[in-house]
Design an enzyme around this catalytic site. Structure first.
Site, mmCIF file in Angstrom:
data_model
loop_
_atom_site.group_PDB
_atom_site.id
_atom_site.type_symbol
_atom_site.label_atom_id
_atom_site.label_comp_id
_atom_site.label_asym_id
_atom_site.label_seq_id
_atom_site.Cartn_x
_atom_site.Cartn_y
_atom_site.Cartn_z
ATOM 1 C CB THR A 186 -2.806 38.157 39.840
ATOM 2 O OG1 THR A 186 -2.363 38.029 41.192
ATOM 3 C CG2 THR A 186 -2.163 39.370 39.221
ATOM 4 C CD GLU A 331 0.211 40.714 36.576
ATOM 5 O OE1 GLU A 331 -0.485 40.115 35.728
ATOM 6 O OE2 GLU A 331 0.696 40.167 37.568
ATOM 7 C CE LYS A 442 13.941 25.485 34.448
ATOM 8 N NZ LYS A 442 12.846 25.773 35.346
ATOM 9 C CD1 TRP A 447 15.517 24.428 30.115
ATOM 10 C CD2 TRP A 447 14.325 26.276 29.629
ATOM 11 N NE1 TRP A 447 15.893 25.402 30.991
ATOM 12 C CE2 TRP A 447 15.186 26.548 30.729
ATOM 13 C CE3 TRP A 447 13.497 27.275 29.164
ATOM 14 C CZ2 TRP A 447 15.217 27.793 31.346
ATOM 15 C CZ3 TRP A 447 13.523 28.513 29.768
ATOM 16 C CH2 TRP A 447 14.380 28.764 30.864
HETATM 17 P P1 ADP Z 1 -3.089 34.582 36.787
HETATM 18 O O1 ADP Z 1 -3.640 33.250 36.297
HETATM 19 O O2 ADP Z 1 -1.846 34.476 37.589
HETATM 20 O O3 ADP Z 1 -4.085 35.552 37.318
HETATM 21 P P2 ADP Z 1 -3.499 35.835 34.350
HETATM 22 O O4 ADP Z 1 -4.931 35.426 34.378
HETATM 23 O O5 ADP Z 1 -3.160 37.249 34.298
HETATM 24 O O6 ADP Z 1 -2.664 35.253 35.506
HETATM 25 O O7 ADP Z 1 -2.831 35.012 33.204
HETATM 26 C C1 ADP Z 1 -1.647 35.393 32.582
HETATM 27 C C2 ADP Z 1 -0.880 34.215 32.086
HETATM 28 O O8 ADP Z 1 -1.698 33.339 31.321
HETATM 29 C C3 ADP Z 1 0.222 34.596 31.150
HETATM 30 O O9 ADP Z 1 1.349 35.045 31.858
HETATM 31 C C4 ADP Z 1 0.477 33.293 30.407
HETATM 32 O O10 ADP Z 1 1.291 32.418 31.154
HETATM 33 C C5 ADP Z 1 -0.893 32.705 30.326
HETATM 34 N N1 ADP Z 1 -1.474 32.960 29.008
HETATM 35 C C6 ADP Z 1 -2.360 33.914 28.669
HETATM 36 N N2 ADP Z 1 -2.682 33.804 27.357
HETATM 37 C C7 ADP Z 1 -1.982 32.766 26.863
HETATM 38 C C8 ADP Z 1 -1.861 32.140 25.571
HETATM 39 N N3 ADP Z 1 -2.566 32.536 24.524
HETATM 40 N N4 ADP Z 1 -1.007 31.094 25.460
HETATM 41 C C9 ADP Z 1 -0.292 30.656 26.506
HETATM 42 N N5 ADP Z 1 -0.363 31.191 27.732
HETATM 43 C C10 ADP Z 1 -1.194 32.235 27.915
#
Ligand code: ADP
Length: 545
Positions: A186, A331, A442, A447
Site C-alpha cells: 500500500t 487490498e 466533523k 459530518w
Molecule cells: P493507498 O493510497 O493507501 O495505497 P490505495 O491506493 O489502495 O490506498 O487506495 C485505496 C483508497 O483510494 C480507497 O480506500 C479510497 O479511499 C480511495 N479511492 C479509490 N477509488 C476511489 C473512488 N473512485 N472514489 C473515491 N475514493 C476512491
C-alpha cells in the site's frame, strides 16, 4: 459427490498460453524509456516470458521467492508479469514514487532476490542498492549497449543480455492455484506500507471479472491504454484481462503528460483507457487548449480517488467518451465496484444518469459490500445513511504479508475487510464514497464530506484541483477549508469562490476559507496527500479566531 469436470488450477500462465495460441498476432505497443515506439505480439510476449522463466531457473531463484520490478508500463514489465508469476515466483512491483527509504524498507521486508528496473530509476537504485542485502541480482530493463559502464551497482546486467541467453522452450509448472503470484505494498498514505500478496486464483478470477460488460467490457475488438501504473495494484489487472481477451495493448511508458497520452490514443486507435483523475485532468487540459477531439476513444475507467462530476460531464458531453467511475484498493486487487447503469436507468434524463455516475458504483459479482455503524450492525441501503464500508470476496485481502489479518467477523463468523472508507449504498446497490474515514470533517456533531466540497470547487472554471481539510475550531470541533490551485492564467477571488458554493450545498457545509496554493501535494499514486497539505498549512488559523 464431486463433479466430473476437468480440474485445472486457475493459473496466470494459462492466460498467456491462451493469448499466444488464440491471439498470437495481437499487438502490444509500448512507448519506451528511450522515447521510441516498440511493437510486438502476444506470441513474442509469451516466448520472451518463457525466456525470463528460464533465466530465473538458471539463477536458482526458488519458487515462491520474490522478484521485484521498478518500471513504467511497457512490454518488458508485462513479460515480468507472466514470466515471474507464471514460473511460480512472486512479482513484487515497487512504486518508484515512494521515498528511497521506503523503497529500501519494502525490498527488505519482501526479501526480494532479483530487482529489475527501468533506466529512469537508476539514480533511485544507486541510492538504495547497498541497503538491500537480499537482492542477489540487479537487472536494467534495457539493451546491453544502454548499460552504463560505471553504475556502481555490483553485477548489473542488461535484461536483454540476461534473457537473450535463455531458451524460449519452457513448460509452465502446474502449481497450486492458491500460490502467491504477485505483491504490492500500500502506498502508505495511511501509515507504514503493508504488503498485499495476491494469488494465482485471486488474480485470474479478478481478470475474468474485470473484463465483464458491466465492468471494463474488454474484448478482442478493443485497444487498451492503461495509464494506471503497472507498479501499483497490477495496473488494475489490465495486463491479465488483456491476455484473457486478446485485446490490443498500448503502453504509455514514462510519458504521462496530456500531449503524449493524446498522441498515443490517436496514433494507436485506443478505444479504452484507464487512470486516476489527476492524469485525466492533464489530458483534458491539453485537448481543450488545442481544440482537439478523440476519434477512437469510447470509454475510460476513472478511479483511485473520487472522479469530479465536472470531469464526467466534460468527457461525456464535450468529447463523447463514456466515463466508468470505479472504486478499489490495493487490498481489493483492486476492483471492488464500477459504475454502470442498469436497464431501468436508460430512459432517465441525462442529468439524472450523471448523478448516478458520480457514485462509485455497484459491486462486481464476487465482491460483497456492506456499510456498518459504530456498533458493527449493518445499515440500510437507502442512499443516505452512511457508515464504514466493509467488503469480502475471493480477490479481497485476508492477511497482510508477514502481518495480521484486519478482518472483522460478523455474527455468522464470516470475515469482512474494513476499507477505512465511509460510504452510502442505495436501494439499487450503488455505493458512494463519502470520504476516507480519516478525512471526514466533523463539524458540530455532523459530518461533512470533503469529496463533496472538493467537487463543487472543481466545477468552477478557474480551478484545476481542490482539497478540503478540517481545521480545529473551539466551538464546532472542526470547520472545512478548501485549498485550490488555479488553471494557468485563470483567476478567482476567495469571495467569488465562496459565493460559488451558495445553493450547491447546505450553508453550514460551505468552507470557512479558501487557501490558494501553487499545487496540491500528490502522493505516490497521484492522489492528493492531505497529510502533506496539513503540514504546509501549519500555523494556519481560521478567519475570526
Ligand atoms: P493507498 O493510497 O493507501 O495505497 P490505495 O491506493 O489502495 O490506498 O487506495 C485505496 C483508497 O483510494 C480507497 O480506500 C479510497 O479511499 C480511495 N479511492 C479509490 N477509488 C476511489 C473512488 N473512485 N472514489 C473515491 N475514493 C476512491
Amino acid at each position: 459427490m464431486l463433479g466430473l469436470m476437468q480440474s485445472q488450477p486457475l493459473l496466470i500462465s494459462s492466460l498467456i498460453t491462451f493469448a499466444e495460441r488464440h491471439h498470437g498476432d495481437g499487438e502490444i505497443v509500448s512507448r519506451r524509456v528511450e522515447g521510441d515506439i516498440h511493437r510486438y505480439t502476444y506470441r513474442e510476449l509469451a516466448q520472451r516470458s518463457r525466456q525470463l522463466a528460464n533465466a530465473l531457473e538458471a539463477l536458482g531463484v526458488p519458487q515462491g521467492e520474490r522478484v521485484a520490478s521498478i518500471a513504467w508500463n511497457g512490454y518488458r514489465h508485462m513479460e515480468m508479469y507472466f514470466g515471474v508469476s507464471g514460473s511460480g515466483r512472486v512479482l513484487h512491483t515497487i512504486n518508484p514514487r515512494l521515498h528511497p527509504e521506503q523503497v529500501a524498507w519494502i525490498v527488505n521486508h519482501a526479501e526480494d532476490q532479483v530487482l529489475c528496473f527501468d533506466m529512469t530509476f537508476l539514480p533511485l537504485v544507486q541510492a538504495v542498492h547497498a541497503k538491500c542485502p537480499t537482492v542477489k541480482k540487479w537487472v536494467a530493463l534495457c539493451d546491453a549497449d544502454k548499460l552504463p559502464a560505471d553504475s556502481g551497482i555490483p553485477g548489473l546486467t542488461s535484461y536483454e543480455e540476461w534473457i537473450g541467453a535463455a531458451s524460449s522452450t519452457y513448460a509452465w509448472p502446474q502449481i497450486d492455484e492458491n500460490s502467491a503470484s504477485s505483491m504490492c505494498y500500500t502506498s502508505g498514505t495511511t501509515g507504514n506500507p503493508k504488503g498485499v500478496l495476491y494469488s494465482h486464483r485471486s488474480t485470474t478470477l479478478h481478470a475474468y471479472a474485470a473484463a465483464l460488460p458491466d465492468v471494463m467490457n474488454l474484448s478482442a475488438r478493443d485497444a487498451v491504454l492503461p495509464v494506471v501504473p503497472m507498479f501499483h495494484v497490477n495496473a488494475w489487472g489490465i495486463p491479465y484481462s488483456a491476455a484473457l481477451t486478446g485485446c490490443k495493448v498500448v503502453f504509455p511508458g514514462p510519458a504521462l503528460d496530456g500531449k503524449s497520452v493524446y498522441e498515443l490514443v490517436e496514433a494507436e486507435g485506443v478505444t479504452f483507457a484507464a487512470g486516476v483523475p489527476t492524469v485525466w485532468q492533464m489530458l483534458l487540459t491539453h485537448v481543450r487548449a488545442n481544440g482537439l477531439k478523440f476519434s477512437t476513444l469510447k470509454r475510460t475507467v476513472i478511479g483511485g480517488s473520487a472522479c469530479p462530476p465536472a470531469m464526467i460531464t466534460a468527457f461525456q458531453e464535450e468529447f463523447g467518451v463514456n466515463v466508468l467511475h470505479a472504486w478499489g484498493m490495493t487490498e481489493t486487487s483492486p476492483l471492488g465496484t464500477l459504475c454502470t447503469l442498469k436497464n431501468k436507468h436508460l430512459q432517465l434524463p441525462r442529468a439524472q444518469q450523471e448523478l448516478l455516475q458520480q457514485k462509485q458504483g455497484r459491486a462486481i459479482c464476487g465482491v460483497d459490500l456492506k456499510i456498518v455503524g459504530g456498533d458493527g450492525k449493518e445499515l440500510p441501503w437507502d442512499g443516505k445513511t452512511y457508515g464504514d464500508l466493509l467488503v469480502r470476496g475471493p480477490w479481497i485481502l485476508d492477511s497482510y504479508f508477514k502481518g495480521d489479518s484486519p478482518l472483522i467477523k460478523d455474527e455468522n463468523g464470516v470475515g469482512w475487510f474494513p476499507t477505512g472508507d465511509v460510504a452510502t449504498i442505495d436501494a439499487d446497490g450503488f455505493m458512494q464514497i463519502t470520504d476516507r474515514s480519516k478525512d471526514v470533517i466533523k463539524s458540530g456533531g455532523e459530518w461533512i464530506s470533503s469529496i463533496d466540497i472538493e467537487n463543487i470547487a472543481m466545477a468552477h472554471p478557474a480551478v484545476t484541483m481542490a482539497a478540503c481539510i478540517g481545521m480545529p475550531h473551539p466551538k464546532w470541533d472542526e470547520r472545512p477549508i478548501v485549498a485550490v490551485s488555479l488553471k494557468p492564467g485563470a483567476s478567482v477571488t476567495r469571495e467569488e469562490l465562496l459565493k460559488f458554493y451558495e445553493g450547491k450545498t447546505a450553508k453550514w457545509q460551505i468552507p470557512d476559507d479558501v487557501v490558494f496554493v501553487e499545487a496540491i501535494p500528490l502522493g505516490a499514486t497521484g492522489k492528493m496527500l492531505k497529510t502533506k497539505l496539513r503540514e504546509q498549512l501549519q500555523g494556519y488559523k481560521l478567519p475570526g479566531l
